[in-house]
Design an enzyme around this catalytic site. Sequence first.
Site, PDB file in Angstrom:
ATOM      1  N   THR A 100       0.766  -1.150   0.049  1.00 60.55           N
ATOM      2  CA  THR A 100       0.079   0.177  -0.028  1.00 60.55           C
ATOM      3  C   THR A 100       0.779   1.158   0.021  1.00 60.55           C
ATOM      4  OG1 THR A 100      -1.631  -1.233   1.394  1.00 60.55           O
ATOM      5  CG2 THR A 100      -1.849   1.184   1.365  1.00 60.55           C
TER       6      THR A 100
ATOM      7  N   LYS B 152      -7.204   1.483  -3.273  1.00 58.16           N
ATOM      8  CA  LYS B 152      -6.771   1.099  -2.200  1.00 58.16           C
ATOM      9  C   LYS B 152      -7.274   2.179  -0.780  1.00 58.16           C
ATOM     10  CE  LYS B 152      -4.772  -1.490   1.436  1.00 58.16           C
ATOM     11  NZ  LYS B 152      -5.200  -2.413   1.985  1.00 58.16           N
TER      12      LYS B 152
ATOM     13  N   LYS C  49       0.030   5.288   8.162  1.00 57.34           N
ATOM     14  CA  LYS C  49       0.862   5.653   6.886  1.00 57.34           C
ATOM     15  C   LYS C  49      -0.384   5.558   5.870  1.00 57.34           C
ATOM     16  CE  LYS C  49       1.894   1.643   4.890  1.00 57.34           C
ATOM     17  NZ  LYS C  49       1.499   0.848   3.859  1.00 57.34           N
TER      18      LYS C  49
HETATM   19  P1  NAP Z   1       5.341  -6.274   7.300  1.00 58.35           P
HETATM   20  O1  NAP Z   1       5.156  -7.371   8.179  1.00 58.35           O
HETATM   21  O2  NAP Z   1       6.024  -5.184   7.901  1.00 58.35           O
HETATM   22  O3  NAP Z   1       6.278  -6.598   5.863  1.00 58.35           O
HETATM   23  C1  NAP Z   1       7.016  -5.784   5.296  1.00 58.35           C
HETATM   24  C2  NAP Z   1       8.334  -6.696   4.909  1.00 58.35           C
HETATM   25  O4  NAP Z   1       8.715  -5.630   3.964  1.00 58.35           O
HETATM   26  C3  NAP Z   1       9.186  -6.740   6.110  1.00 58.35           C
HETATM   27  O5  NAP Z   1       9.602  -8.206   6.113  1.00 58.35           O
HETATM   28  C4  NAP Z   1      10.235  -5.868   5.942  1.00 58.35           C
HETATM   29  O6  NAP Z   1      11.664  -6.099   6.287  1.00 58.35           O
HETATM   30  C5  NAP Z   1      10.270  -5.752   4.374  1.00 58.35           C
HETATM   31  N1  NAP Z   1      10.761  -4.572   3.789  1.00 58.35           N
HETATM   32  C6  NAP Z   1      10.757  -3.181   3.964  1.00 58.35           C
HETATM   33  N2  NAP Z   1      11.399  -2.585   3.351  1.00 58.35           N
HETATM   34  C7  NAP Z   1      12.232  -3.260   2.806  1.00 58.35           C
HETATM   35  C8  NAP Z   1      13.310  -2.959   1.728  1.00 58.35           C
HETATM   36  N3  NAP Z   1      13.860  -1.818   1.477  1.00 58.35           N
HETATM   37  N4  NAP Z   1      13.908  -4.110   1.500  1.00 58.35           N
HETATM   38  C9  NAP Z   1      13.678  -5.447   1.509  1.00 58.35           C
HETATM   39  N5  NAP Z   1      12.613  -5.666   2.547  1.00 58.35           N
HETATM   40  C10 NAP Z   1      12.039  -4.618   2.922  1.00 58.35           C
HETATM   41  O7  NAP Z   1       4.002  -5.551   6.932  1.00 58.35           O
HETATM   42  P2  NAP Z   1       2.803  -6.505   6.229  1.00 58.35           P
HETATM   43  O8  NAP Z   1       1.666  -6.438   7.193  1.00 58.35           O
HETATM   44  O9  NAP Z   1       3.146  -7.702   5.524  1.00 58.35           O
HETATM   45  O10 NAP Z   1       2.290  -5.268   5.128  1.00 58.35           O
HETATM   46  C11 NAP Z   1       3.106  -5.159   3.902  1.00 58.35           C
HETATM   47  C12 NAP Z   1       2.205  -4.040   3.152  1.00 58.35           C
HETATM   48  O11 NAP Z   1       0.929  -4.397   2.645  1.00 58.35           O
HETATM   49  C13 NAP Z   1       2.039  -2.639   3.820  1.00 58.35           C
HETATM   50  O12 NAP Z   1       2.434  -1.536   3.006  1.00 58.35           O
HETATM   51  C14 NAP Z   1       0.886  -2.807   4.361  1.00 58.35           C
HETATM   52  O13 NAP Z   1       0.328  -1.368   4.928  1.00 58.35           O
HETATM   53  C15 NAP Z   1      -0.080  -3.629   3.337  1.00 58.35           C
HETATM   54  N6  NAP Z   1      -1.170  -4.235   3.897  1.00 58.35           N
HETATM   55  C16 NAP Z   1      -0.977  -4.966   4.818  1.00 58.35           C
HETATM   56  C17 NAP Z   1      -2.277  -5.930   5.211  1.00 58.35           C
HETATM   57  C18 NAP Z   1      -2.196  -6.568   6.589  1.00 58.35           C
HETATM   58  O14 NAP Z   1      -3.354  -7.154   6.788  1.00 58.35           O
HETATM   59  N7  NAP Z   1      -1.016  -6.674   7.379  1.00 58.35           N
HETATM   60  C19 NAP Z   1      -3.303  -5.760   4.572  1.00 58.35           C
HETATM   61  C20 NAP Z   1      -3.372  -5.272   3.388  1.00 58.35           C
HETATM   62  C21 NAP Z   1      -2.369  -4.384   2.937  1.00 58.35           C
HETATM   63  P3  NAP Z   1      11.749  -6.517   7.795  1.00 58.35           P
HETATM   64  O15 NAP Z   1      11.520  -8.047   8.026  1.00 58.35           O
HETATM   65  O16 NAP Z   1      13.145  -6.128   8.033  1.00 58.35           O
HETATM   66  O17 NAP Z   1      10.708  -5.604   8.669  1.00 58.35           O
END
Ligand code: NAP
Length: 292
Positions: free
Chosen positions: A102, A177, A245
Amino acid sequence: MTISPESTRVGFIGLGIMGQSMAGHLQKAGYELHVYNRTRSKADALLQGGAQWHDTPGEVAASSDVVITMVGYPADVEDVYLGSDGIIDNAAAGSYLIDMTTSEPSLAVRIAEAAAAKGLHSLDAPVSGGDVGAKNAKLSIMVGGSEADFAVVRPLLDIMGENIRLQGGPGAGQHTKMCNQIVVAGNMLAVAEGLTYARKSGLDPEEVLKSIGTGAAQSFLLNGLGPKMIAGDFAPGFFVHHFIKDMTIALKEAEAMGAELPGLRTAKGLYEKVAGEGASEDGTQALIKAYD
Ligand code: NAP
């Protein structure tokens, strides 16, 4: 390009709560996976399943026909696509790039332009359905890009989601979104306030939920996160800091188009309050803490 497990190498960058499940579905479907994540240990399960680790987003891109990203913030998206050792500079001409994070609509447009200049195909494809939707491959996927590119990558999106729609050109997926997050923000506020009223009035909130969870007030969030609010279970499915965010992006975009969204502004203020009191890494159900 025709996408199939026999002929297509898929890169996956960002293996957090969402990315791990989504990449896992592609692996189970038989795709050769090339992965990178900031914290390597989160790739362990996929590596055990045969995925290949790379040390930079650029190395993933150079080894893949399609690159999917699911990182955290717009700054992360910018870094993995446009940074040094990034995807745009290292993907072979003709590759397909799909950002499912997102992120900002304007950044999706910038990436699409940079991609086109290098002969790459780019789509923005954020998702809704939460960690449960990712686990069960039931995500709603909102896509921005060209019809031709959408048709090519569709088989991969079908593996991760259920309701998959092209909403328009570059950035249209991210704008859609934002519509989703505006509705979620209002709904979260309503769930927290309804349950606070139930508690204050001396009713049993669990019993109240059994009544209102099937009536006109029923929703995915009421029935999914309402019980967690009542139980004080704040384990994250969707981080508070990610939701802030999203609301920040939506308010900035709304302001630019002259739309006033007071409900969204109120929800963001309450989320910032609970984040400031230590709930940033909690799940979004932690909004109930604002009413304690
Ligand atoms: P998350 O658990 O924080 O996953 C993001 C992953 O990306 C983390 O493992 C992070 O690494 C990695 N990352 C961040 N920056 C990076 C970079 N520069 N290079 C390589 N890896 C990197 O978050 P999530 O819940 O999966 O969400 C991911 C996205 O989807 C977000 O934008 C969120 O708003 C969106 N989203 C989430 C949900 C939900 O229910 N969770 C639903 C819809 C959309 P680290 O392991 O080191 O932190």
